[in-house]
Motif scaffolding. Sequence first.
Motif, PDB file in Angstrom:
ATOM      1  N   ASN A  12       0.999   6.658 -11.417  1.00 12.89           N
ATOM      2  CA  ASN A  12       1.744   5.595 -11.120  1.00 12.89           C
ATOM      3  C   ASN A  12       2.358   4.779 -12.274  1.00 12.89           C
ATOM      4  O   ASN A  12       1.830   5.104 -13.411  1.00 12.89           O
ATOM      5  CB  ASN A  12       1.205   4.285 -10.430  1.00 12.89           C
ATOM      6  CG  ASN A  12       0.979   4.591  -8.969  1.00 12.89           C
ATOM      7  OD1 ASN A  12       0.164   5.414  -8.528  1.00 12.89           O
ATOM      8  ND2 ASN A  12       1.927   4.033  -8.041  1.00 12.89           N
ATOM      9  N   HIS A  54       7.336  -2.431  -2.430  1.00 14.18           N
ATOM     10  CA  HIS A  54       6.868  -2.076  -1.097  1.00 14.18           C
ATOM     11  C   HIS A  54       5.367  -2.300  -1.051  1.00 14.18           C
ATOM     12  O   HIS A  54       4.765  -2.593  -2.126  1.00 14.18           O
ATOM     13  CB  HIS A  54       7.314  -0.595  -0.654  1.00 14.18           C
ATOM     14  CG  HIS A  54       6.765   0.358  -1.403  1.00 14.18           C
ATOM     15  ND1 HIS A  54       6.843   0.897  -2.357  1.00 14.18           N
ATOM     16  CD2 HIS A  54       5.694   1.449  -0.705  1.00 14.18           C
ATOM     17  CE1 HIS A  54       6.234   1.835  -2.910  1.00 14.18           C
ATOM     18  NE2 HIS A  54       5.465   2.191  -1.937  1.00 14.18           N
ATOM     19  N   ASP A  58      -0.751   1.209  -3.938  1.00 14.08           N
ATOM     20  CA  ASP A  58      -0.600   1.786  -5.631  1.00 14.08           C
ATOM     21  C   ASP A  58       0.609   1.065  -6.087  1.00 14.08           C
ATOM     22  O   ASP A  58       1.102   1.215  -7.149  1.00 14.08           O
ATOM     23  CB  ASP A  58      -0.396   3.025  -5.657  1.00 14.08           C
ATOM     24  CG  ASP A  58       0.735   3.753  -4.849  1.00 14.08           C
ATOM     25  OD1 ASP A  58       0.893   3.339  -3.448  1.00 14.08           O
ATOM     26  OD2 ASP A  58       1.344   4.774  -5.115  1.00 14.08           O
ATOM     27  N   HIS A  59       0.979  -0.189  -5.580  1.00 10.18           N
ATOM     28  CA  HIS A  59       2.250  -0.950  -5.831  1.00 10.18           C
ATOM     29  C   HIS A  59       2.043  -2.154  -6.020  1.00 10.18           C
ATOM     30  O   HIS A  59       2.600  -3.094  -6.501  1.00 10.18           O
ATOM     31  CB  HIS A  59       3.525  -0.654  -5.311  1.00 10.18           C
ATOM     32  CG  HIS A  59       4.061   0.963  -5.179  1.00 10.18           C
ATOM     33  ND1 HIS A  59       4.932   1.405  -5.987  1.00 10.18           N
ATOM     34  CD2 HIS A  59       3.488   2.204  -4.679  1.00 10.18           C
ATOM     35  CE1 HIS A  59       5.156   2.731  -5.919  1.00 10.18           C
ATOM     36  NE2 HIS A  59       4.123   3.201  -5.198  1.00 10.18           N
ATOM     37  N   ASP A 131       9.295   3.965  -4.442  1.00 10.58           N
ATOM     38  CA  ASP A 131       8.920   5.495  -3.888  1.00 10.58           C
ATOM     39  C   ASP A 131      10.121   5.886  -2.980  1.00 10.58           C
ATOM     40  O   ASP A 131       9.814   6.461  -2.068  1.00 10.58           O
ATOM     41  CB  ASP A 131       7.580   5.128  -3.017  1.00 10.58           C
ATOM     42  CG  ASP A 131       6.297   5.148  -3.826  1.00 10.58           C
ATOM     43  OD1 ASP A 131       6.565   5.228  -5.161  1.00 10.58           O
ATOM     44  OD2 ASP A 131       5.321   5.192  -3.296  1.00 10.58           O
ATOM     45  N   HIS A 169       6.490   6.726  -9.817  1.00 10.79           N
ATOM     46  CA  HIS A 169       5.328   7.843  -9.985  1.00 10.79           C
ATOM     47  C   HIS A 169       6.032   8.910 -11.043  1.00 10.79           C
ATOM     48  O   HIS A 169       7.283   8.984 -11.074  1.00 10.79           O
ATOM     49  CB  HIS A 169       5.047   8.490  -8.765  1.00 10.79           C
ATOM     50  CG  HIS A 169       4.212   7.649  -7.617  1.00 10.79           C
ATOM     51  ND1 HIS A 169       3.029   7.824  -7.820  1.00 10.79           N
ATOM     52  CD2 HIS A 169       4.613   6.895  -6.801  1.00 10.79           C
ATOM     53  CE1 HIS A 169       2.489   7.045  -6.709  1.00 10.79           C
ATOM     54  NE2 HIS A 169       3.435   6.367  -6.057  1.00 10.79           N
TER      55      HIS A 169
HETATM   56 FE    FE Z   1       3.447   5.010  -4.416  1.00 15.39          FE
END
Ligand code: FE
Length: 239
Positions: A12, A54, A58-59, A131, A169
Amino acid sequence: MKIEIIKCLQDNYSYMIIDEKTQIACVVDPSEAAPIINFLNGKKITLKYILNTHHHFDHIGGNIELKKKYNSEVVGFKGDRDRIPKIDTLLDDNQIWKRDNFEAKIYHIPGHTKGHIAFHFFNEKKIFTGDTLFSLGCGRIFEGTYNQMFSSLNRIKKLPGNTEIYCGHEYTLKNSDFCLANDSENTKLKEKIIKIKEKIKNNLPTLPTILSDELECNIFLKAKDVKSFSKLRDLKDNF
Ligand code: FE
Ligand code: ZN
């Protein structure tokens, strides 16, 4: 406005947007708090805003800890108010978000998730696409439809060609294999891949990318209609 790229988790990127005049900053998609805290340590930067594209973990993984530590304001899409931790400011499609010296237009670009947005800092010609759009690729369709993803990408395609694209990413090299497999005569793509490999070799991010490059090299942006786009997306899922 200066952008610092901060590596998080496996692949990321979080982005620190720093206004050099005021030393006020926004962080885009803090996957986790520690790398952000490490970056800020010993610097006179105030992390005033957390911008989320979003709700995926992982964000947003750093939201709670960063807000607690820096008293930052969490900014995200209104439709994701129940999924973005500690959200304060609710954004709408086409809204201009303006605070301190920051000014961004919000694009609601569903497909990867229902509530995905992009932050377009139009004065600086920089867009944070999370993403949805990657360099040489696009996000998987988890919650939306092929139609939604196709029109979301089309909105980004209409921006000025010299717009810098900051993606969520480091997938560029892997994506390039798929583009090449489906577009083997593309010399511009081959040139871009040489530059990408050079960056990876030197442990540098391949981002940001430039929209004009993506329009010529990203097979998903070259898809003429939703049918061919959908076919590509399915092929990529099994690539
Ligand atoms: Fe992601
Ligand atoms: Zn995601």
